[in-house]
Motif scaffolding. Structure first.
Motif, PDB file in Angstrom:
ATOM      1  N   TYR A 191      -5.885  -1.273  -6.407  1.00 13.78           N
ATOM      2  CA  TYR A 191      -7.037  -0.965  -5.556  1.00 13.78           C
ATOM      3  C   TYR A 191      -6.808   0.347  -4.809  1.00 13.78           C
ATOM      4  O   TYR A 191      -5.683   0.848  -4.719  1.00 13.78           O
ATOM      5  CB  TYR A 191      -7.270  -2.097  -4.545  1.00 13.78           C
ATOM      6  CG  TYR A 191      -7.583  -3.429  -5.186  1.00 13.78           C
ATOM      7  CD1 TYR A 191      -8.900  -3.811  -5.410  1.00 13.78           C
ATOM      8  CD2 TYR A 191      -6.556  -4.299  -5.567  1.00 13.78           C
ATOM      9  CE1 TYR A 191      -9.192  -5.035  -6.008  1.00 13.78           C
ATOM     10  CE2 TYR A 191      -6.839  -5.526  -6.170  1.00 13.78           C
ATOM     11  CZ  TYR A 191      -8.157  -5.881  -6.380  1.00 13.78           C
ATOM     12  OH  TYR A 191      -8.445  -7.089  -6.984  1.00 13.78           O
ATOM     13  N   ASN A 192      -7.891   0.889  -4.277  1.00 11.64           N
ATOM     14  CA  ASN A 192      -7.822   2.035  -3.372  1.00 11.64           C
ATOM     15  C   ASN A 192      -8.286   1.600  -1.989  1.00 11.64           C
ATOM     16  O   ASN A 192      -8.976   0.594  -1.838  1.00 11.64           O
ATOM     17  CB  ASN A 192      -8.708   3.183  -3.870  1.00 11.64           C
ATOM     18  CG  ASN A 192      -8.270   3.711  -5.228  1.00 11.64           C
ATOM     19  OD1 ASN A 192      -9.089   3.836  -6.134  1.00 11.64           O
ATOM     20  ND2 ASN A 192      -6.992   4.002  -5.385  1.00 11.64           N
TER      21      ASN A 192
ATOM     22  N   VAL B 259       0.841  -1.198   0.000  1.00 12.36           N
ATOM     23  CA  VAL B 259       0.000   0.000   0.000  1.00 12.36           C
ATOM     24  C   VAL B 259       0.877   1.248   0.000  1.00 12.36           C
ATOM     25  O   VAL B 259       1.893   1.300   0.688  1.00 12.36           O
ATOM     26  CB  VAL B 259      -0.924   0.022   1.237  1.00 12.36           C
ATOM     27  CG1 VAL B 259      -1.744   1.309   1.283  1.00 12.36           C
ATOM     28  CG2 VAL B 259      -1.841  -1.189   1.245  1.00 12.36           C
ATOM     29  N   THR B 260       0.469   2.240  -0.770  1.00  9.16           N
ATOM     30  CA  THR B 260       1.090   3.566  -0.728  1.00  9.16           C
ATOM     31  C   THR B 260       0.006   4.597  -0.433  1.00  9.16           C
ATOM     32  O   THR B 260      -1.053   4.574  -1.063  1.00  9.16           O
ATOM     33  CB  THR B 260       1.775   3.915  -2.062  1.00  9.16           C
ATOM     34  OG1 THR B 260       2.846   2.991  -2.300  1.00  9.16           O
ATOM     35  CG2 THR B 260       2.344   5.326  -2.028  1.00  9.16           C
TER      36      THR B 260
ATOM     37  N   GLY C  98      -5.619  11.665   1.705  1.00 12.13           N
ATOM     38  CA  GLY C  98      -5.008  11.852   0.397  1.00 12.13           C
ATOM     39  C   GLY C  98      -5.295  10.661  -0.490  1.00 12.13           C
ATOM     40  O   GLY C  98      -6.293   9.956  -0.317  1.00 12.13           O
ATOM     41  N   PHE C  99      -4.424  10.423  -1.449  1.00 11.86           N
ATOM     42  CA  PHE C  99      -4.597   9.304  -2.369  1.00 11.86           C
ATOM     43  C   PHE C  99      -4.073   8.006  -1.740  1.00 11.86           C
ATOM     44  O   PHE C  99      -3.222   8.023  -0.847  1.00 11.86           O
ATOM     45  CB  PHE C  99      -3.855   9.561  -3.675  1.00 11.86           C
ATOM     46  CG  PHE C  99      -4.423  10.701  -4.471  1.00 11.86           C
ATOM     47  CD1 PHE C  99      -5.644  10.584  -5.115  1.00 11.86           C
ATOM     48  CD2 PHE C  99      -3.730  11.899  -4.570  1.00 11.86           C
ATOM     49  CE1 PHE C  99      -6.165  11.631  -5.851  1.00 11.86           C
ATOM     50  CE2 PHE C  99      -4.243  12.959  -5.303  1.00 11.86           C
ATOM     51  CZ  PHE C  99      -5.465  12.822  -5.935  1.00 11.86           C
ATOM     52  N   SER C 100      -4.557   6.885  -2.255  1.00  8.82           N
ATOM     53  CA  SER C 100      -4.078   5.582  -1.803  1.00  8.82           C
ATOM     54  C   SER C 100      -4.076   4.611  -2.973  1.00  8.82           C
ATOM     55  O   SER C 100      -4.940   4.681  -3.849  1.00  8.82           O
ATOM     56  CB  SER C 100      -4.968   5.030  -0.675  1.00  8.82           C
ATOM     57  OG  SER C 100      -6.281   4.762  -1.162  1.00  8.82           O
ATOM     58  N   THR C 101      -3.098   3.741  -2.994  1.00  9.02           N
ATOM     59  CA  THR C 101      -3.072   2.640  -3.949  1.00  9.02           C
ATOM     60  C   THR C 101      -2.679   1.375  -3.206  1.00  9.02           C
ATOM     61  O   THR C 101      -1.919   1.429  -2.227  1.00  9.02           O
ATOM     62  CB  THR C 101      -2.066   2.875  -5.100  1.00  9.02           C
ATOM     63  OG1 THR C 101      -0.746   3.012  -4.555  1.00  9.02           O
ATOM     64  CG2 THR C 101      -2.422   4.106  -5.894  1.00  9.02           C
TER      65      THR C 101
ATOM     66  N   ASP D 223     -11.716  -1.622  -6.152  1.00  8.17           N
ATOM     67  CA  ASP D 223     -10.985  -1.680  -7.416  1.00  8.17           C
ATOM     68  C   ASP D 223     -10.958  -0.289  -8.058  1.00  8.17           C
ATOM     69  O   ASP D 223     -11.995   0.345  -8.255  1.00  8.17           O
ATOM     70  CB  ASP D 223     -11.655  -2.674  -8.364  1.00  8.17           C
ATOM     71  CG  ASP D 223     -10.767  -3.067  -9.538  1.00  8.17           C
ATOM     72  OD1 ASP D 223      -9.967  -2.223  -9.998  1.00  8.17           O
ATOM     73  OD2 ASP D 223     -10.862  -4.222  -9.991  1.00  8.17           O
ATOM     74  N   SER D 224      -9.750   0.185  -8.405  1.00 10.85           N
ATOM     75  CA  SER D 224      -9.602   1.520  -8.979  1.00 10.85           C
ATOM     76  C   SER D 224      -9.937   1.545 -10.463  1.00 10.85           C
ATOM     77  O   SER D 224     -10.077   2.620 -11.061  1.00 10.85           O
ATOM     78  CB  SER D 224      -8.168   2.015  -8.788  1.00 10.85           C
ATOM     79  OG  SER D 224      -7.270   1.263  -9.605  1.00 10.85           O
ATOM     80  N   GLY D 225     -10.038   0.365 -11.086  1.00 13.53           N
ATOM     81  CA  GLY D 225     -10.257   0.302 -12.520  1.00 13.53           C
ATOM     82  C   GLY D 225      -8.971   0.382 -13.319  1.00 13.53           C
ATOM     83  O   GLY D 225      -8.990   0.357 -14.553  1.00 13.53           O
TER      84      GLY D 225
END
Length: 315
Positions: A182-183, A105-106, A190-193, A170-172
């Protein structure tokens, strides 16, 4: 009634083997002296200082080895920092191999949601609170390393963790190899992946360790870091953070006779790894083999040839 007096032969050995929970041997360290304390014995103060010196030298050797491998023109000019980085890399690698993680995860920090995101103290506060809540509420196990994003004057974190503790959407999108990205909707700063791990376990561990090598490269000038201007070091004062119920590696210490040990210690062709001396301890040699070294070495087979080593998997 148990004994409370033991001989040095009973409490120290000349081979130290690190074993991960899945039974994989992750590291073998050999020495021509019995310098490794067996688990369960508490050292005296003078022995603690000696052990610190031993591992500091091994950490420094690993740092020099990395510099030589990258042809960086020598070791880190700040040797204390180089040792700290090497120690952190070894610790992160061990925890990564023990944690049964399946997700990378980031997370980033949006300046509109974290106005003080350029101040590291604020970022660390938000990060620790969020992680602590996940540990308590859903059993999160995590191992993370911070990274400074120079272009946006902010910070983000990279984590290994257990996917069962997070809700994923799922981020697509997919990575370059087609793996879904994924998110993490609960991350609201903030953002996540997030991406599920694939490939060998040591690869994921090594990937996280690379972010430690990137830290401490610049000079601090922000009072929120807790460091003086002109002083370099880890982001937030720590090279890594971890939490939750992460198992620890087990260390097996053996005492092999010289006739069996010395050929292993001195044979570069058979054993590989790194061979060097211990600063401040005249005549003491060590050979260190990490997980990747062991894959190319015959040392485990040679160790199992001895009566003591046959029992190492049963300890």
């Amino acid at each position: 009634m148990g004994r409370n007096v033991f001989t040095l032969e009973e409490i120290r050995g000349n081979v130290r083997i690190t074993v991960y929970p899945d039974g994989t041997i992750g590291r073998v360290t050999l020495s021509n002296r019995a310098i490794f304390r067996k688990p369960g014995f508490v050292p005296a103060l003078e022995q603690t200082a000696e052990e610190d010196m031993i591992w500091a030298a091994i950490d420094a050797a690993e740092s020099r080895r990395r510099s030589e491998a990258k042809k960086a023109g020598g070791s880190d000019p700040d040797q204390s920092r180089a040792r700290a980085k090497a120690r952190a890399r070894r610790r992160v690698y061990d925890l990564a191999r023990c944690g049964e993680f399946d997700l990378f995860v980031t997370v980033t920090f949006d300046p509109e949601k974290v106005p003080g995101r350029a101040e590291l103290a604020e970022v660390v506060k938000k990060m620790n609170k969020w992680l602590g809540n996940r540990v308590q509420r859903s059993g999160l196990r995590y191992l993370g390393v911070p990274e400074e994003h120079h272009a946006s004057a902010g910070y983000h974190y990279h984590f290994l963790c257990n996917s069962s503790a997070l809700r994923l959407v799922d981020s697509g999108h997919a990575d370059g190899k087609g793996h879904p990205i994924y998110n993490v909707p609960e991350w609201r700063y903030g953002f996540s992946t997030a991406i599920f791990l694939y490939g060998d376990a040591c690869g994921a561990a090594a990937y996280l360790c690379k972010y430690i090598s990137k830290q401490g490269a610049r000079l601090w000038d922000d009072e929120s870091t807790g460091k003086k201007a002109g002083e370099s070091g880890p982001l937030g004062g720590r090279y890594y953070i971890h939490g939750g119920k992460i198992p620890e590696p087990q260390n097996v210490v053996l005492r092999l006779p010289d006739e069996q040990l010395l050929p292993l210690l001195k044979s570069e062709a058979q054993c590989g790894g790194w061979l060097g001396s211990i600063d401040g301890m005249d005549g003491v040699l060590v050979r260190v083999l990490n997980e990747r070294d062991l894959a190319e070495s015959s040392i485990l087979g040679l160790l199992r040839g001895g009566e003591n080593a046959v029992r190492m998997g049963e300890s």
